[in-house]
Design a protein around this motif. Structure first.
Motif, PDB file in Angstrom:
ATOM      1  N   GLU A  56       0.809  -1.218   0.000  1.00 19.79           N
ATOM      2  CA  GLU A  56       0.000   0.000   0.000  1.00 19.79           C
ATOM      3  C   GLU A  56       0.844   1.271   0.000  1.00 19.79           C
ATOM      4  O   GLU A  56       0.370   2.335  -0.425  1.00 19.79           O
ATOM      5  CB  GLU A  56      -0.952  -0.008   1.196  1.00 19.79           C
ATOM      6  CG  GLU A  56      -2.095  -0.994   1.025  1.00 19.79           C
ATOM      7  CD  GLU A  56      -3.031  -1.053   2.214  1.00 19.79           C
ATOM      8  OE1 GLU A  56      -4.096  -1.665   2.085  1.00 19.79           O
ATOM      9  OE2 GLU A  56      -2.690  -0.476   3.284  1.00 19.79           O
ATOM     10  N   HIS A  58       3.092   1.783  -2.009  1.00 19.41           N
ATOM     11  CA  HIS A  58       3.417   2.013  -3.419  1.00 19.41           C
ATOM     12  C   HIS A  58       2.171   1.806  -4.280  1.00 19.41           C
ATOM     13  O   HIS A  58       2.253   1.333  -5.411  1.00 19.41           O
ATOM     14  CB  HIS A  58       4.532   1.070  -3.849  1.00 19.41           C
ATOM     15  CG  HIS A  58       5.726   1.114  -2.937  1.00 19.41           C
ATOM     16  ND1 HIS A  58       6.657   2.134  -2.986  1.00 19.41           N
ATOM     17  CD2 HIS A  58       6.112   0.289  -1.923  1.00 19.41           C
ATOM     18  CE1 HIS A  58       7.572   1.928  -2.051  1.00 19.41           C
ATOM     19  NE2 HIS A  58       7.277   0.811  -1.404  1.00 19.41           N
ATOM     20  N   ALA A  59       1.016   2.174  -3.724  1.00 20.58           N
ATOM     21  CA  ALA A  59      -0.259   1.936  -4.409  1.00 20.58           C
ATOM     22  C   ALA A  59      -1.176   3.140  -4.217  1.00 20.58           C
ATOM     23  O   ALA A  59      -0.971   3.975  -3.327  1.00 20.58           O
ATOM     24  CB  ALA A  59      -0.930   0.680  -3.846  1.00 20.58           C
ATOM     25  N   THR A  60      -2.190   3.218  -5.072  1.00 16.03           N
ATOM     26  CA  THR A  60      -3.204   4.262  -4.951  1.00 16.03           C
ATOM     27  C   THR A  60      -4.484   3.748  -4.326  1.00 16.03           C
ATOM     28  O   THR A  60      -5.310   4.538  -3.873  1.00 16.03           O
ATOM     29  CB  THR A  60      -3.532   4.855  -6.326  1.00 16.03           C
ATOM     30  OG1 THR A  60      -4.039   3.820  -7.190  1.00 16.03           O
ATOM     31  CG2 THR A  60      -2.297   5.477  -6.963  1.00 16.03           C
ATOM     32  N   ALA A  61      -4.685   2.412  -4.317  1.00 13.24           N
ATOM     33  CA  ALA A  61      -5.941   1.867  -3.810  1.00 13.24           C
ATOM     34  C   ALA A  61      -5.767   0.424  -3.383  1.00 13.24           C
ATOM     35  O   ALA A  61      -4.914  -0.297  -3.899  1.00 13.24           O
ATOM     36  CB  ALA A  61      -7.031   1.964  -4.887  1.00 13.24           C
ATOM     37  N   THR A  78       0.806   2.199  -7.789  1.00 16.71           N
ATOM     38  CA  THR A  78       0.918   3.562  -8.314  1.00 16.71           C
ATOM     39  C   THR A  78       1.369   3.546  -9.760  1.00 16.71           C
ATOM     40  O   THR A  78       0.853   4.302 -10.598  1.00 16.71           O
ATOM     41  CB  THR A  78       1.900   4.371  -7.451  1.00 16.71           C
ATOM     42  OG1 THR A  78       1.455   4.343  -6.091  1.00 16.71           O
ATOM     43  CG2 THR A  78       1.989   5.805  -7.933  1.00 16.71           C
ATOM     44  N   GLU A  79       2.306   2.692 -10.063  1.00 22.88           N
ATOM     45  CA  GLU A  79       2.764   2.486 -11.440  1.00 22.88           C
ATOM     46  C   GLU A  79       2.475   1.043 -11.822  1.00 22.88           C
ATOM     47  O   GLU A  79       2.880   0.124 -11.103  1.00 22.88           O
ATOM     48  CB  GLU A  79       4.258   2.760 -11.573  1.00 22.88           C
ATOM     49  CG  GLU A  79       4.663   4.195 -11.291  1.00 22.88           C
ATOM     50  CD  GLU A  79       4.119   5.162 -12.332  1.00 22.88           C
ATOM     51  OE1 GLU A  79       3.877   4.723 -13.489  1.00 22.88           O
ATOM     52  OE2 GLU A  79       3.949   6.344 -11.999  1.00 22.88           O
ATOM     53  N   ASP A 174      -9.787   5.241  -5.275  1.00 21.11           N
ATOM     54  CA  ASP A 174      -8.556   5.608  -4.585  1.00 21.11           C
ATOM     55  C   ASP A 174      -8.753   5.546  -3.074  1.00 21.11           C
ATOM     56  O   ASP A 174      -9.810   5.918  -2.554  1.00 21.11           O
ATOM     57  CB  ASP A 174      -8.118   7.010  -4.996  1.00 21.11           C
ATOM     58  CG  ASP A 174      -7.486   7.038  -6.389  1.00 21.11           C
ATOM     59  OD1 ASP A 174      -7.316   5.954  -6.972  1.00 21.11           O
ATOM     60  OD2 ASP A 174      -7.177   8.150  -6.879  1.00 21.11           O
TER      61      ASP A 174
END
Length: 223
Positions: A56, A58-61, A78-79, A174
């Motif tokens: 999480e 390195h994540a948006t959701a 995120t990417e 998100d």
């Protein structure tokens, strides 16, 4: 360049490449198809929470929902993860115990989106498919899969896992949404949920202990 997702779940590029090559040996070319997700299984609940926390960052959701009796995380990095030269993996499925059958821990399956040609794909490749996974009345449709000798899989879908979840009324927005107040399941055996009594040498008394009887060695239960 450092890849924090690879540091957490392992070499996902090699995993995707291995699964692609195994499919090619069975006459399946996934070059025309998109990818849905990579699934990662963990053996312990505490490890699941730890890896979920790391991902999480390195994540948006993360949309965590209960499925088959335990929460499962659907994490949007995120990417997107770039694999197989020209493809991206937009979602990581993180799966804790209890696992319903034997699976490899770590990266366990790659999801492939076949799209509207799903029915024709199944008809064409049925001789090499292992089976179909039935996922409930709202599945679109239930994915077919190939099981490999190391207990990893490739699953083939008409729609991506994210699209299927959102069609079922659970949009992945998100932010990080966890199942509240979850109590992990404990493995219950014939002796009950408590730890088995131990041998003096530390082994479980649910096993037998070796003894020498005469000139032959056999296993004799000893309490």
């Amino acid at each position: 360049m450092a890849d924090p997702i690879e540091d957490i779940i392992g070499d996902y590029r090699s995993f995707a490449g291995l699964q692609r090559d195994r499919l090619a040996e069975r006459g399946i070319d996934i070059a025309p198809y998109g990818l849905s997700h990579i699934a990662v299984r963990v053996p312990e609940w505490d490890q699941y929470v730890h890896i979920r926390t790391l991902l999480e960052r390195h994540a948006t959701a993360n949309r965590e929902n209960v499925w088959n009796g335990r929460p499962i995380s659907l994490i949007v990095p995120t990417e997107p993860l770039h694999v197989l030269e020209d493809k991206v993996v937009p979602l990581i499925e993180l799966i804790p115990p209890v696992h319903q059958r034997v699976y490899k821990m770590g990266m366990e399956h790659l999801g492939v989106v076949v799209g509207d040609t799903f029915d024709a794909f199944v008809d064409t490749h049925k001789p090499v498919l292992t089976g179909q996974q039935f996922q409930g009345p709202n599945s679109t449709p239930d994915p077919v899969y190939i099981l490999f000798e190391d207990f990893t899989h490739v699953k083939f879908y008409r729609a991506s896992l994210r699209a299927s979840v959102e069609l079922d009324g659970s949009p992945i927005e998100d932010g990080f949404h966890h199942v509240d107040d979850w109590i992990p399941q404990r493995l219950v055996t014939a002796t009950g949920p408590n730890p088995l009594p131990r041998w003096p040498d530390g082994r479980s008394r649910g096993t037998t202990r070796p003894h020498l009887v005469g000139a032959s060695r056999r296993l004799v239960p000893h309490w």
